[in-house]
Design a protein around this motif. Sequence first.
Motif, PDB file in Angstrom:
ATOM      1  N   MET A 170       0.852  -1.194   0.000  1.00 25.56           N
ATOM      2  CA  MET A 170       0.000   0.000   0.000  1.00 25.56           C
ATOM      3  C   MET A 170       0.890   1.246   0.000  1.00 25.56           C
ATOM      4  SD  MET A 170      -2.924   1.172   2.767  1.00 25.56           S
ATOM      5  CE  MET A 170      -3.912  -0.292   2.501  1.00 25.56           C
ATOM      6  N   GLN A 171       0.646   2.136  -0.946  1.00 27.89           N
ATOM      7  CA  GLN A 171       1.452   3.346  -1.037  1.00 27.89           C
ATOM      8  C   GLN A 171       1.106   4.316   0.097  1.00 27.89           C
ATOM      9  OE1 GLN A 171       0.788   4.621  -5.175  1.00 27.89           O
ATOM     10  NE2 GLN A 171       2.900   4.027  -5.585  1.00 27.89           N
ATOM     11  N   LYS A 172       2.144   4.985   0.588  1.00 27.09           N
ATOM     12  CA  LYS A 172       1.981   5.866   1.735  1.00 27.09           C
ATOM     13  C   LYS A 172       2.069   7.331   1.299  1.00 27.09           C
ATOM     14  CE  LYS A 172       4.092   4.697   5.517  1.00 27.09           C
ATOM     15  NZ  LYS A 172       5.162   4.472   6.527  1.00 27.09           N
ATOM     16  N   PHE A 173       1.125   8.116   1.785  1.00 28.43           N
ATOM     17  CA  PHE A 173       1.079   9.547   1.483  1.00 28.43           C
ATOM     18  C   PHE A 173       1.123  10.302   2.809  1.00 28.43           C
ATOM     19  CE2 PHE A 173      -0.402  12.674  -1.829  1.00 28.43           C
ATOM     20  CZ  PHE A 173      -0.300  13.803  -1.039  1.00 28.43           C
ATOM     21  N   ILE A 174       2.108  11.172   2.959  1.00 32.06           N
ATOM     22  CA  ILE A 174       2.206  11.975   4.176  1.00 32.06           C
ATOM     23  C   ILE A 174       1.820  13.424   3.879  1.00 32.06           C
ATOM     24  CG2 ILE A 174       3.766  12.959   5.903  1.00 32.06           C
ATOM     25  CD1 ILE A 174       5.159  10.364   6.126  1.00 32.06           C
ATOM     26  N   PHE A 175       0.805  13.891   4.582  1.00 28.67           N
ATOM     27  CA  PHE A 175       0.376  15.288   4.498  1.00 28.67           C
ATOM     28  C   PHE A 175       1.071  16.076   5.603  1.00 28.67           C
ATOM     29  CE2 PHE A 175      -3.154  12.770   2.870  1.00 28.67           C
ATOM     30  CZ  PHE A 175      -3.510  13.443   1.715  1.00 28.67           C
ATOM     31  N   LYS A 205      14.068  20.099  10.611  1.00 32.12           N
ATOM     32  CA  LYS A 205      14.821  18.873  10.896  1.00 32.12           C
ATOM     33  C   LYS A 205      13.915  17.802  11.493  1.00 32.12           C
ATOM     34  CE  LYS A 205      18.947  17.188  13.320  1.00 32.12           C
ATOM     35  NZ  LYS A 205      20.073  17.558  14.210  1.00 32.12           N
ATOM     36  N   ASP A 206      13.032  18.201  12.389  1.00 34.90           N
ATOM     37  CA  ASP A 206      12.091  17.246  12.986  1.00 34.90           C
ATOM     38  C   ASP A 206      11.243  16.582  11.903  1.00 34.90           C
ATOM     39  OD1 ASP A 206      12.911  17.919  15.585  1.00 34.90           O
ATOM     40  OD2 ASP A 206      11.386  19.494  15.767  1.00 34.90           O
ATOM     41  N   ILE A 207      10.743  17.392  10.997  1.00 35.26           N
ATOM     42  CA  ILE A 207       9.868  16.879   9.936  1.00 35.26           C
ATOM     43  C   ILE A 207      10.627  15.919   9.033  1.00 35.26           C
ATOM     44  CG2 ILE A 207       8.498  17.517   7.905  1.00 35.26           C
ATOM     45  CD1 ILE A 207       7.991  20.224   9.351  1.00 35.26           C
ATOM     46  N   ILE A 208      11.829  16.310   8.644  1.00 32.69           N
ATOM     47  CA  ILE A 208      12.627  15.461   7.750  1.00 32.69           C
ATOM     48  C   ILE A 208      12.975  14.141   8.427  1.00 32.69           C
ATOM     49  CG2 ILE A 208      14.865  15.266   6.595  1.00 32.69           C
ATOM     50  CD1 ILE A 208      14.561  18.302   5.973  1.00 32.69           C
ATOM     51  N   ASN A 209      13.268  14.172   9.717  1.00 35.26           N
ATOM     52  CA  ASN A 209      13.557  12.922  10.437  1.00 35.26           C
ATOM     53  C   ASN A 209      12.357  11.978  10.413  1.00 35.26           C
ATOM     54  OD1 ASN A 209      16.174  13.606  11.070  1.00 35.26           O
ATOM     55  ND2 ASN A 209      15.665  14.472  13.069  1.00 35.26           N
ATOM     56  N   ILE A 210      11.160  12.544  10.566  1.00 31.83           N
ATOM     57  CA  ILE A 210       9.949  11.721  10.497  1.00 31.83           C
ATOM     58  C   ILE A 210       9.789  11.133   9.094  1.00 31.83           C
ATOM     59  CG2 ILE A 210       7.423  11.746  10.631  1.00 31.83           C
ATOM     60  CD1 ILE A 210       7.697  13.980  12.741  1.00 31.83           C
ATOM     61  N   LEU A 211      10.018  11.943   8.078  1.00 29.28           N
ATOM     62  CA  LEU A 211       9.884  11.474   6.702  1.00 29.28           C
ATOM     63  C   LEU A 211      10.892  10.367   6.390  1.00 29.28           C
ATOM     64  CD1 LEU A 211       9.384  14.887   4.849  1.00 29.28           C
ATOM     65  CD2 LEU A 211       7.636  13.174   5.359  1.00 29.28           C
ATOM     66  N   LEU A 212      12.120  10.521   6.861  1.00 32.76           N
ATOM     67  CA  LEU A 212      13.139   9.503   6.632  1.00 32.76           C
ATOM     68  C   LEU A 212      12.757   8.188   7.296  1.00 32.76           C
ATOM     69  CD1 LEU A 212      16.360  11.669   7.075  1.00 32.76           C
ATOM     70  CD2 LEU A 212      15.528  10.648   4.951  1.00 32.76           C
ATOM     71  N   GLN A 213      12.109   8.284   8.430  1.00 33.85           N
ATOM     72  CA  GLN A 213      11.676   7.085   9.144  1.00 33.85           C
ATOM     73  C   GLN A 213      10.454   6.444   8.481  1.00 33.85           C
ATOM     74  OE1 GLN A 213      11.001   7.743  13.303  1.00 33.85           O
ATOM     75  NE2 GLN A 213      10.029   5.748  13.627  1.00 33.85           N
ATOM     76  N   THR A 228       6.780  27.338   3.895  1.00 34.72           N
ATOM     77  CA  THR A 228       6.377  26.083   3.257  1.00 34.72           C
ATOM     78  C   THR A 228       7.333  25.727   2.127  1.00 34.72           C
ATOM     79  OG1 THR A 228       4.050  26.467   3.794  1.00 34.72           O
ATOM     80  CG2 THR A 228       4.518  24.903   2.032  1.00 34.72           C
ATOM     81  N   ALA A 229       7.681  26.723   1.318  1.00 32.91           N
ATOM     82  CA  ALA A 229       8.623  26.493   0.222  1.00 32.91           C
ATOM     83  C   ALA A 229      10.010  26.128   0.743  1.00 32.91           C
ATOM     84  CB  ALA A 229       8.702  27.739  -0.666  1.00 32.91           C
ATOM     85  N   GLU A 230      10.410  26.747   1.863  1.00 34.76           N
ATOM     86  CA  GLU A 230      11.704  26.413   2.462  1.00 34.76           C
ATOM     87  C   GLU A 230      11.710  24.977   2.961  1.00 34.76           C
ATOM     88  OE1 GLU A 230      15.645  27.020   3.671  1.00 34.76           O
ATOM     89  OE2 GLU A 230      14.341  28.165   2.321  1.00 34.76           O
ATOM     90  N   LEU A 231      10.590  24.554   3.550  1.00 36.01           N
ATOM     91  CA  LEU A 231      10.481  23.163   3.982  1.00 36.01           C
ATOM     92  C   LEU A 231      10.584  22.227   2.782  1.00 36.01           C
ATOM     93  CD1 LEU A 231       9.807  20.869   5.956  1.00 36.01           C
ATOM     94  CD2 LEU A 231       7.379  21.440   5.662  1.00 36.01           C
ATOM     95  N   ALA A 232       9.881  22.544   1.703  1.00 35.71           N
ATOM     96  CA  ALA A 232       9.943  21.717   0.496  1.00 35.71           C
ATOM     97  C   ALA A 232      11.367  21.625  -0.042  1.00 35.71           C
ATOM     98  CB  ALA A 232       9.004  22.279  -0.573  1.00 35.71           C
ATOM     99  N   LYS A 233      12.071  22.737   0.008  1.00 43.03           N
ATOM    100  CA  LYS A 233      13.463  22.758  -0.463  1.00 43.03           C
ATOM    101  C   LYS A 233      14.340  21.833   0.368  1.00 43.03           C
ATOM    102  CE  LYS A 233      17.347  25.999  -1.005  1.00 43.03           C
ATOM    103  NZ  LYS A 233      17.764  27.422  -0.860  1.00 43.03           N
ATOM    104  N   LYS A 234      14.183  21.883   1.688  1.00 44.59           N
ATOM    105  CA  LYS A 234      14.997  21.045   2.561  1.00 44.59           C
ATOM    106  C   LYS A 234      14.633  19.568   2.416  1.00 44.59           C
ATOM    107  CE  LYS A 234      16.004  24.657   5.954  1.00 44.59           C
ATOM    108  NZ  LYS A 234      17.437  24.711   5.600  1.00 44.59           N
ATOM    109  N   ILE A 235      13.342  19.288   2.179  1.00 37.56           N
ATOM    110  CA  ILE A 235      12.945  17.896   1.934  1.00 37.56           C
ATOM    111  C   ILE A 235      13.592  17.392   0.656  1.00 37.56           C
ATOM    112  CG2 ILE A 235      10.997  16.397   1.342  1.00 37.56           C
ATOM    113  CD1 ILE A 235       9.250  18.147   3.180  1.00 37.56           C
ATOM    114  N   LYS A 236      13.600  18.210  -0.381  1.00 35.58           N
ATOM    115  CA  LYS A 236      14.198  17.821  -1.664  1.00 35.58           C
ATOM    116  C   LYS A 236      15.686  17.514  -1.525  1.00 35.58           C
ATOM    117  CE  LYS A 236      11.282  17.675  -5.111  1.00 35.58           C
ATOM    118  NZ  LYS A 236      11.064  16.388  -5.790  1.00 35.58           N
ATOM    119  N   GLN A 237      16.351  18.279  -0.677  1.00 31.94           N
ATOM    120  CA  GLN A 237      17.784  18.060  -0.476  1.00 31.94           C
ATOM    121  C   GLN A 237      18.064  16.710   0.164  1.00 31.94           C
ATOM    122  OE1 GLN A 237      18.770  21.508   1.860  1.00 31.94           O
ATOM    123  NE2 GLN A 237      18.970  22.867   0.088  1.00 31.94           N
ATOM    124  N   GLU A 238      17.176  16.286   1.053  1.00 35.37           N
ATOM    125  CA  GLU A 238      17.371  15.028   1.780  1.00 35.37           C
ATOM    126  C   GLU A 238      16.704  13.841   1.085  1.00 35.37           C
ATOM    127  OE1 GLU A 238      19.188  14.576   4.480  1.00 35.37           O
ATOM    128  OE2 GLU A 238      19.728  16.692   4.704  1.00 35.37           O
TER     129      GLU A 238
END
Length: 370
Positions: free
Chosen positions: A1-6, A56-64, A82-92
Amino acid sequence: MQKFIFINPNTSSDTDFQGKKTSIPPEGLCLLAAVIRENGYEPKIIDAETLSLSYKDIINILLQEKPDYIGLTSTTVNIYSTAELAKKIKQEIPNIPIILGGPHITIEPKKTMEEFDSIDIGVIGEAEITLIELLEAYKTNKQLNKVKGIIFKNNGNIIQTLPNKIIEDLDSLPLPAWDLLPEIKKYYKQSVARAERKPSMSLMTSRGCPGKCIFCVQNQKLRKYSAERLIFIVKYLIEKYNIKSLEINDDNFVVFRDRLVKFCNQIIEEKIDITWSCMSRVNHIDREILTLMKKAGCRRIAFGIESGSQEILDFEKKGITIEQIRKAVTLTHEVGIKVTGYFILGHPLETKETIKQTIDFALELPLDDY
């Protein structure tokens, strides 16, 4: 099942408006999560705003969690963080599609995609139908330009598709997935002005508005939950979360008069223990309906007054008069329902004189807060 995180992003950038925080559940994300869950996807919600999570907290959750898709929502107020968060997610996590929805991308789709490289796809307008079609397109390798209601990047080009259809029958929607949020009673606090009892909850029961105000984007077809569906949701919130007060966030809850009468009468007849607040246009109320609303637990009504200048009200196609405002506020006050007045300063045509008229008018009216 594919996972989608909002993700409900936290306003943390210096460019964002920083106001006093009152945290309400992100109902839109909860509804989208419920819709995709019904369609065989696994949703999760990270409410970074409420939990004050860092990037960083958000990215750690996403990595997990390792999601297949990431969805962000943003108003204009917090688009930069929001755009800054998207940028940091893209980097990781560079290979996961980042989908942006919400008011800002809906109002400024092309400009938003041009300005922020980290956003892969924007969903324009109502997302319940579009998001499912988009996910199915990803799953079947269907060309994205066949999906209505989106804007995306393709080889350096920005492509916007035709608008998607709207949901005609809101009763067909599932209950929002409030179960995916942090503990509601512990983490969410409504505005004190609107929620007189706790725990409280916010709820959107309709879409669209009959008004033609030029500063608003809600001038679309009116649709609503039925009175029966609305009562069902209220009872569910009371039983599941022990909700005592409800903040109804419709642009104009009172416009559906037949539904309002049924809703109020059922609360009275069944002695449902709920108090509530709502918003209304000043030209849609009278003493009869206000008296019924008061008896059914309405404790506050917010009116969009906007200006004390008739010239400005007319220019902005507000469709009301100064006298209607005065009458509605006074009548609501007399019935015993508290009144909130919403005002805007800085309209087109605004002058020092019209600003003074608005301030004087606000002080003249029997308002409980502004």
